[in-house]
Write a protein that holds these residues in place. Structure first.
Motif, mmCIF file in Angstrom:
data_model
loop_
_atom_site.group_PDB
_atom_site.id
_atom_site.type_symbol
_atom_site.label_atom_id
_atom_site.label_comp_id
_atom_site.label_asym_id
_atom_site.label_seq_id
_atom_site.Cartn_x
_atom_site.Cartn_y
_atom_site.Cartn_z
ATOM 1 N N LYS A 280 0.851 -1.186 0.000
ATOM 2 C CA LYS A 280 0.000 0.000 0.000
ATOM 3 C C LYS A 280 0.889 1.240 0.000
ATOM 4 O O LYS A 280 2.049 1.196 0.423
ATOM 5 N N GLU A 306 -6.891 -2.549 0.041
ATOM 6 C CA GLU A 306 -6.268 -1.815 -1.057
ATOM 7 C C GLU A 306 -6.866 -2.307 -2.381
ATOM 8 O O GLU A 306 -8.060 -2.478 -2.485
ATOM 9 N N ASP A 307 -6.048 -2.580 -3.386
ATOM 10 C CA ASP A 307 -6.562 -3.053 -4.675
ATOM 11 C C ASP A 307 -6.367 -4.553 -4.865
ATOM 12 O O ASP A 307 -6.483 -5.069 -5.988
#
Length: 418
Positions: A280, A306-307
């Motif tokens: 991150k 996060e992603d």
């Protein structure tokens, strides 16, 4: 002949520690041990007794298994120091699973056979059951001769029973199909005045649901590790380092001077062996950079989604840090915690192995932006406060060897690997 039942860990029963001390104190010539596996947590607690036995002229023979992932690098290394002869027995088609302790001399002999490995749990902590038999001279030779012949038979299988050496430990770790664990990758959070073992032998589970409660009374205390054994090495060529803590504010109450990052290049840690990776971008909160003198650093890093394609509510506890010795946090019914050793590289500086606490509590989901798992900066808190790493990326990795990396750099170390 004297026959005893060993019912660990109850206070009114003998345990494996008692047997090993009996071998030391009662004039035996040799102690032969064959167990499925041995760990530093076990050998380190009977180190003094075994050392004294050998000083008196006694001989220690160990035959250790490496099946089922129970053996550890630290246990094998310590075995080389504490015994006169050490062998590893491994039959690829069958599990090596005995727990046999045989103290012998030209006269008396003693035998303990049961469920106890040479681990902290096997010595005293876990629920174990064994039979302990003592014979005087001339008694029980029909049995003890067979025990001696059984040990000799194991040693005679030279294609399956190999002398333990440092080279063999290395080859076992590199084998690809024999799992050798590590007692340095993670440990329990040690409580003051607690005798809970530090390793993951006897993992604590089923505490959050409340279905079962621990037995706290009428149990024997687990002895501590010998002060004579060297501190645990966290990884070959690295050391555990601790950084001094600093106050969050200067003497006048103002924030201390914060340095700019070096913006160094990538960390020289291998990436080919990375099995899991999460990263991150560090914001002020994660980087421990307060926006005003009235604010205080959080002291932790939230392990958020996060992603990454993960369910972060369970992923870090059950997968990324799964299999580690999580324990209930004292005074908190729903929180669990573990200490993990991270190979740490921060913006061009190698910080060696840093032991950092990870905690997990599903109750945080409503109060901390749906993030139940956090990494506590601990020994790195001063480093994070002294330098402004806002905008850099933190990459947390688990390798195929079960080691952990923590890297702060200008860019992530690679894509998410979940």
């Amino acid at each position: 002949m004297k026959l005893r039942f060993v019912g660990q860990p109850f206070a009114d029963h003998p345990n494996l520690v008692d047997f090993i001390e009996h071998a030391r104190d009662d004039g035996f010539d040799e102690l032969k041990i064959a167990v499925a596996w041995a760990k530093r947590s076990g050998l380190g607690r009977v180190w003094d007794a075994l050392e004294e036995f050998r000083t008196q002229g006694g001989k220690v023979l160990l035959i250790l298994g490496v099946s089922e992932g129970g053996a550890t690098r630290e246990g094998l290394e310590l075995a080389l120091q504490v015994a006169d002869e050490v062998y590893v027995f491994h039959d690829p088609r069958r599990t090596f699973h005995p727990k046999v302790y045989f103290a012998c001399s030209s006269g008396q002999r003693s035998l303990l056979v049961g469920s106890s490995n040479l681990t902290a749990g096997g010595l005293s902590w876990n629920y174990e059951a064994s039979t302990w038999v003592d014979w005087d001279a001339g008694e029980g030779e029909d049995v003890t001769d067979k025990v001696s012949a059984w040990f000799d038979g194991l040693l005679a299988k030279t294609e399956s029973c190999s002398p333990l050496t440092a080279e063999l430990i290395t080859n076992l770790e590199k084998s690809g199909d024999i799992v050798i664990g590590s007692e340095s990758r993670a440990r329990r959070v040690q409580k003051k005045k607690s005798d809970t073992p530090e390793d993951n032998d006897s993992a604590i589970v089923a505490t959050i649901s409340g279905l079962f409660k621990p037995v706290l009374a009428g149990l024997r205390k687990l002895p501590g590790l010998s002060s004579k054994i060297a501190p645990i090495a966290s990884a070959p060529g690295t050391t555990v380092t601790k950084k001094p803590a600093i106050k969050a504010t200067g003497a006048s109450g103002t924030p201390p001077m914060v340095k700019k990052p070096a913006l160094a290049g990538p960390a020289p840690l291998p990436t080919a062996n990375v099995q899991r990776r999460w990263y991150k971008r560090l914001d002020n909160t994660a980087a421990q950079q307060v926006k005003s003198a009235a604010s205080n650093p959080t002291g932790n890093l939230r392990l958020s989604q996060e992603d990454a394609s993960i369910d972060h509510k369970h992923y870090f506890r059950d997968d990324f840090f799964g299999g580690l010795p999580w324990t209930p946090t004292e005074g908190k019914d729903t929180e669990q915690e573990v200490v993990v050793g991270f190979r740490t590289w921060i913006d061009g500086t190698d910080h060696g192995i840093q032991e950092l606490r990870i905690s997990h509590d599903l109750k945080r989901i409503s109060g901390q932006g749906n993030v139940p798992t956090v990494l506590h900066w601990g020994t790195l808190a001063s480093e994070m406060r002294e330098t402004n790493y806002v905008g850099l990326h933190i990459s947390v990795e688990r390798t195929t060897d079960g080691e952990y990396n923590l890297v702060i750099s200008q860019a992530p170390r690679g894509d998410y690997q979940v």
